[in-house]
Design a protein around this motif. Structure first.
Motif, PDB file in Angstrom:
ATOM      1  N   SER A   1     117.715  27.976 -13.310  1.00 40.69           N
ATOM      2  CA  SER A   1     117.644  28.475 -14.614  1.00 40.69           C
ATOM      3  C   SER A   1     118.978  28.415 -15.585  1.00 40.69           C
ATOM      4  O   SER A   1     118.629  28.920 -16.721  1.00 40.69           O
ATOM      5  N   LEU A   2     119.862  28.065 -15.018  1.00 42.85           N
ATOM      6  CA  LEU A   2     121.253  27.865 -15.969  1.00 42.85           C
ATOM      7  C   LEU A   2     120.977  26.596 -16.782  1.00 42.85           C
ATOM      8  O   LEU A   2     121.522  26.522 -17.779  1.00 42.85           O
ATOM      9  N   THR A   3     120.466  25.607 -16.050  1.00 46.92           N
ATOM     10  CA  THR A   3     120.551  24.249 -16.708  1.00 46.92           C
ATOM     11  C   THR A   3     119.338  23.636 -17.296  1.00 46.92           C
ATOM     12  O   THR A   3     119.501  22.523 -18.052  1.00 46.92           O
TER      13      THR A   3
ATOM     14  N   THR B   1     133.446  24.603 -13.732  1.00 43.38           N
ATOM     15  CA  THR B   1     133.268  24.122 -15.280  1.00 43.38           C
ATOM     16  C   THR B   1     131.853  23.837 -15.217  1.00 43.38           C
ATOM     17  O   THR B   1     131.187  23.161 -14.243  1.00 43.38           O
ATOM     18  N   TYR B   2     131.163  24.521 -16.150  1.00 42.15           N
ATOM     19  CA  TYR B   2     129.773  24.360 -16.304  1.00 42.15           C
ATOM     20  C   TYR B   2     129.467  22.923 -16.686  1.00 42.15           C
ATOM     21  O   TYR B   2     130.187  22.232 -17.500  1.00 42.15           O
ATOM     22  N   PRO B   3     128.230  22.502 -16.167  1.00 39.20           N
ATOM     23  CA  PRO B   3     127.675  21.190 -16.445  1.00 39.20           C
ATOM     24  C   PRO B   3     127.732  20.891 -18.148  1.00 39.20           C
ATOM     25  O   PRO B   3     127.192  21.846 -18.994  1.00 39.20           O
TER      26      PRO B   3
ATOM     27  N   SER C   1     135.546  35.882 -19.815  1.00 36.80           N
ATOM     28  CA  SER C   1     136.639  35.719 -19.137  1.00 36.80           C
ATOM     29  C   SER C   1     136.415  35.152 -17.725  1.00 36.80           C
ATOM     30  O   SER C   1     137.066  34.799 -16.804  1.00 36.80           O
ATOM     31  N   GLY C   2     135.030  35.077 -17.392  1.00 36.16           N
ATOM     32  CA  GLY C   2     134.618  34.438 -16.190  1.00 36.16           C
ATOM     33  C   GLY C   2     134.060  35.485 -15.015  1.00 36.16           C
ATOM     34  O   GLY C   2     133.683  34.788 -13.990  1.00 36.16           O
ATOM     35  N   LYS C   3     133.993  36.612 -15.369  1.00 31.66           N
ATOM     36  CA  LYS C   3     133.149  37.679 -14.232  1.00 31.66           C
ATOM     37  C   LYS C   3     131.876  37.176 -13.807  1.00 31.66           C
ATOM     38  O   LYS C   3     131.763  37.306 -12.540  1.00 31.66           O
TER      39      LYS C   3
ATOM     40  N   THR D   1     132.025  44.990 -14.789  1.00 30.31           N
ATOM     41  CA  THR D   1     131.958  46.268 -15.684  1.00 30.31           C
ATOM     42  C   THR D   1     132.925  46.172 -16.803  1.00 30.31           C
ATOM     43  O   THR D   1     133.708  45.497 -16.679  1.00 30.31           O
ATOM     44  N   HIS D   2     132.386  46.736 -17.881  1.00 28.82           N
ATOM     45  CA  HIS D   2     133.133  46.643 -19.066  1.00 28.82           C
ATOM     46  C   HIS D   2     134.016  48.271 -19.219  1.00 28.82           C
ATOM     47  O   HIS D   2     134.639  48.353 -19.821  1.00 28.82           O
ATOM     48  N   ARG D   3     133.279  49.166 -18.306  1.00 30.32           N
ATOM     49  CA  ARG D   3     133.586  50.328 -18.446  1.00 30.32           C
ATOM     50  C   ARG D   3     134.948  50.860 -17.481  1.00 30.32           C
ATOM     51  O   ARG D   3     134.724  51.436 -16.449  1.00 30.32           O
TER      52      ARG D   3
HETATM   53  N1  LIG Z   1     125.419  28.719 -18.783  1.00 30.58           N
HETATM   54  C1  LIG Z   1     126.637  28.202 -19.113  1.00 30.58           C
HETATM   55  N2  LIG Z   1     126.860  26.766 -19.490  1.00 30.58           N
HETATM   56  C2  LIG Z   1     127.974  26.487 -20.210  1.00 30.58           C
HETATM   57  N3  LIG Z   1     129.145  27.506 -20.234  1.00 30.58           N
HETATM   58  C3  LIG Z   1     128.742  28.739 -19.908  1.00 30.58           C
HETATM   59  C4  LIG Z   1     127.567  29.140 -19.307  1.00 30.58           C
HETATM   60  N4  LIG Z   1     127.775  30.362 -18.769  1.00 30.58           N
HETATM   61  C5  LIG Z   1     128.913  30.929 -19.124  1.00 30.58           C
HETATM   62  N5  LIG Z   1     129.581  29.936 -19.638  1.00 30.58           N
HETATM   63  C6  LIG Z   1     131.049  29.923 -20.252  1.00 30.58           C
HETATM   64  O1  LIG Z   1     131.576  30.330 -19.189  1.00 30.58           O
HETATM   65  C7  LIG Z   1     132.943  31.205 -19.436  1.00 30.58           C
HETATM   66  C8  LIG Z   1     132.877  32.521 -18.562  1.00 30.58           C
HETATM   67  O2  LIG Z   1     131.542  33.155 -18.601  1.00 30.58           O
HETATM   68  P1  LIG Z   1     131.048  34.269 -18.014  1.00 30.58           P
HETATM   69  O3  LIG Z   1     129.627  34.679 -18.400  1.00 30.58           O
HETATM   70  O4  LIG Z   1     131.347  34.153 -16.570  1.00 30.58           O
HETATM   71  O5  LIG Z   1     131.921  35.559 -18.453  1.00 30.58           O
HETATM   72  P2  LIG Z   1     131.969  37.046 -18.548  1.00 30.58           P
HETATM   73  O6  LIG Z   1     133.357  37.383 -18.261  1.00 30.58           O
HETATM   74  O7  LIG Z   1     130.815  37.428 -17.434  1.00 30.58           O
HETATM   75  O8  LIG Z   1     131.443  37.454 -19.917  1.00 30.58           O
HETATM   76  P3  LIG Z   1     130.684  38.580 -20.197  1.00 30.58           P
HETATM   77  O9  LIG Z   1     131.308  39.984 -19.822  1.00 30.58           O
HETATM   78  O10 LIG Z   1     130.573  38.561 -21.921  1.00 30.58           O
HETATM   79  O11 LIG Z   1     129.475  38.726 -19.695  1.00 30.58           O
HETATM   80  C9  LIG Z   1     132.642  31.654 -21.149  1.00 30.58           C
HETATM   81  O12 LIG Z   1     133.477  30.744 -21.809  1.00 30.58           O
HETATM   82  C10 LIG Z   1     131.088  31.306 -21.402  1.00 30.58           C
HETATM   83  O13 LIG Z   1     131.265  30.494 -22.452  1.00 30.58           O
END
Ligand SMILES: Nc1ncnc2c1ncn2[C@@H]1O[C@H](COP(=O)(O)OP(=O)(O)OP(=O)(O)O)[C@@H](O)[C@H]1O
Length: 613
Positions: A148-150, A385-387, A415-417, A570-572
């Protein structure tokens, strides 16, 4: 990227409207790799092995039916020529009824064989399509949820529907015409060789060979290239329509309906342009074959007339031979149709093949997790690193979510959560480092064992076009109504479900559109709770909840999954004091972690985040 798909946004800047303009291939598919024809055939025949007996039956019916057709026509021509000759010579013609009786019998046999061919042919086609679709989904499952991501949903939809349908040509229109192209000319020309002369048979063979071998090759490469290009354009079209329908409120809201329609027109025009070479070559083949089909009987008559004049053969025999060769025109046209359809079928088969042979991102392991206990999750120096991305989403992240504790991941957007949590659900394997659950490398686990123990409530959960109860039972098909209610009470959604027109039997609409964002999330939470995971991953599950409901749901989730490991994104920040452990991420790295009270007291990243709230 086309330059004419530009729009002006509300700030007056111009930018490209349609992301499909620069549509890149599916990230995880070996797009540039086209299998050889042999490889493709072996794969197709391998997948559809259960349908091959019926295919052989259908082919045999077709060959015999065609032979009966040729025999009928030759017999008729022989009878007509004999009668005409007898009348011309002033003799009484022979009785016609045995010929008519034989032709009638052949007609009945032909009809029965035609029925058999059609019946078995359709059986083969539908079975083959079913098997191929099954292969696609079986191939996607080990790569889900990463799929679903790619993958683009519209493109995937085209591959599993339209492309699979076009492969039907392989089965319905390939084997039988090929078998006919070998058997029929061999039988007819051998008969002509023995009854008329081998010179006549040779001349007819030379002309027919042009139609059967040379004409199908005309424009073959161009046809295949055109079909590949057309398949790509069809996928673009499908993706464009999918995006437009799914984003209808944005399209209408931003007043971009006209641009979407125009873009569709451009893709349609590109599709038309892509198929043009294939259509042109098909017309060339049709014209050439028309000539071939008429030239073959002319050659038989021209050369055979001399034998008749010499008295070596009877005129009716020559008439029968010419009629039989004329009838072979159907075989030639069958191969010609095959040549046109094969390019499309091959291009489609390649696209399906690319899905089923794409590498598995997170290979299946061999170990199982101990069931029924909460698990400790350890991220060890994990980078990801995302594809296709240029920057890593995670860089050397090390952290521990202790068994039975509630760990919160906080940090700015991006931030990558989510990535950190998704790697636990095996959306993909880390680029480097490893994730360890109860001492076992995540990659060594059987996915079945992993998904039995962990439950994920994603930021945007998917609800099926089904009732509330059916959506819930996805997690636990045999759950009783009381169990559904219990999970829904824990997720704080029971009262709202009861208030729906048909309660738990209310249809939630496509993607749960008849529910609010918060209701969708709590329904998704209830669904995960029903599966009773021992490790729960919550991605912003409370984003749509008011503070009171948020607090109540947290408390009841904890009661419902007593002792489970809970990892919450969470953001809270103001609710963090309920957590056992907090990890602060920034730019894909861990910048702070510890007990919430300690972190909130210290002057650091969490305090800074809290101040921004
Ligand atoms: N499917 C994807 N393909 C490429 N890059 C992605 C993908 N999903 C996320 N990213 C990138 O990876 C990094 C981390 O994203 P992530 O969704 O993990 O952050 P997050 O902290 O959960 O953000 P949020 O609080 O907005 O949900 C971001 O720079 C985002 O642009």
């Amino acid at each position: 990227m086309s330059t004419d798909a530009r729009i002006e946004d509300r700030t007056g800047r111009t930018e490209h409207m349609d992301p499909l303009d620069n549509m890149e291939p599916l990230d995880s598919l070996p797009q540039d790799r086209h299998p050889s024809r042999g490889e493709l055939w072996r794969w197709l025949l391998g997948v559809t092995r259960p349908a091959l007996t019926a295919l052989a039956g259908s082919t045999a019916c077709r060959v015999v039916e065609q032979l009966a057709g040729i025999a009928m026509l030759a017999l008729g021509a022989h009878a007509v020529a004999s009668t005409a000759l007898a009348l011309a010579q002033g003799r009484a013609p022979g009785a016609i009824w045995p010929v008519l009786a034989t032709m009638a019998a052949l007609a009945v046999i032909k009809a029965a064989l035609r029925y058999g061919e059609q019946f078995l042919g359709h059986m083969v086609a539908f079975k083959a399509l079913e098997l191929l679709r099954e292969q696609i989904f079986t191939a996607l499952i080990p790569r889900s949820p990463q799929v679903s991501l790619t993958m683009r949903s519209g493109d995937l939809l085209t591959r599993s529907t339209k492309d699979v349908d076009r492969i039907e040509v392989f089965f319905a229109h390939t084997i039988a015409p090929l078998a006919c192209a070998v058997v029929l000319p061999t039988v007819v020309l051998s008969a002509i060789g023995t009854t008329v002369s081998w010179a006549v048979a040779g001349a007819a063979a030379a002309v027919l060979a042009t139609g059967l071998i040379i004409v199908p090759l005309l424009g073959r490469a161009a046809g295949l290239a055109a079909s590949r290009a057309a398949a790509r354009q069809r996928a673009r079209l499908s993706q464009h329509v999918t995006d437009t329908v799914q984003g209808m409120s944005e399209v209408v809201g931003f007043g971009r309906s006209q641009e979407r329609v125009e873009e569709m027109g451009r893709i349609d025009a590109a599709l038309g342009g892509a198929v043009r070479p294939a259509v042109t070559w098909a017309a060339v083949r049709r014209g050439t074959n028309h000539l071939v089909c008429l030239a073959a009987p002319i050659a038989v008559v021209a050369l055979g007339a001399g034998h008749v004049a010499e008295g070596a053969i009877e005129l009716p025999v020559l008439a029968a031979a010419a009629a039989a060769v004329l009838r072979l025109g159907d075989t030639v046209r069958g191969i010609e149709d095959l040549a046109s359809a094969m390019a499309t079928a091959q291009a489609s088969a390649e696209r399906v093949w690319q899905v089923v042979t794409a590498p598995t991102q997170a290979p299946e392991g061999t170990k199982d997790l101990t069931t029924g206990i909460s698990h400790e999750i350890l991220w060890q120096d994990v980078s990801y690193t995302y594809p296709g991305a240029t920057r890593p989403a995670l860089e050397s992240v090390s952290l521990r979510a202790k068994a039975g504790q509630w760990t919160c991941l906080v940090g700015a957007s991006g931030s990558g959560k989510t990535t950190l949590a998704q790697l636990v659900a095996r959306f993909d394997a880390p680029t480097s480092g490893r994730i360890v659950i109860d001492g076992v490398d995540l990659g060594d686990l059987r996915s079945h064992s992993l998904y039995r123990e962990i439950g994920l409530v994603p930021q945007h959960p998917h609800l099926f076009r089904a009732t509330v109860a059916e959506n819930l039972r996805l997690a636990a098909p045999s759950a009783s109504h009381a169990e559904l209610e219990r999970a829904c009470r824990a997720a704080g959604i029971h009262e709202e479900i009861e208030a729906l027109p048909q309660g738990y039997d209310t249809l939630v609409g496509e993607r749960g559109e008849s529910l609010s964002g918060g209701q969708r999330q709590r329904l998704a939470l209830a669904r995960v709770l029903l599966a009773r995971p021992t490790t729960l991953l919550l991605d912003e599950f409370s984003a749509h909840l008011d503070p009171q409901t948020d607090a109540a749901v947290r408390a009841s989730v904890r009661d419902y999954l007593e002792g489970a490991t809970i990892i919450e994104i969470t953001h809270r920040v103001q609710w963090l004091d309920q957590a056992d452990h907090v990890v602060v991420l920034d730019g894909g790295q861990v910048v702070q972690s510890g007990r919430p009270a300690d972190l909130l007291e210290a002057d650091g990243p969490l305090r800074a985040l809290a101040a921004r709230d």
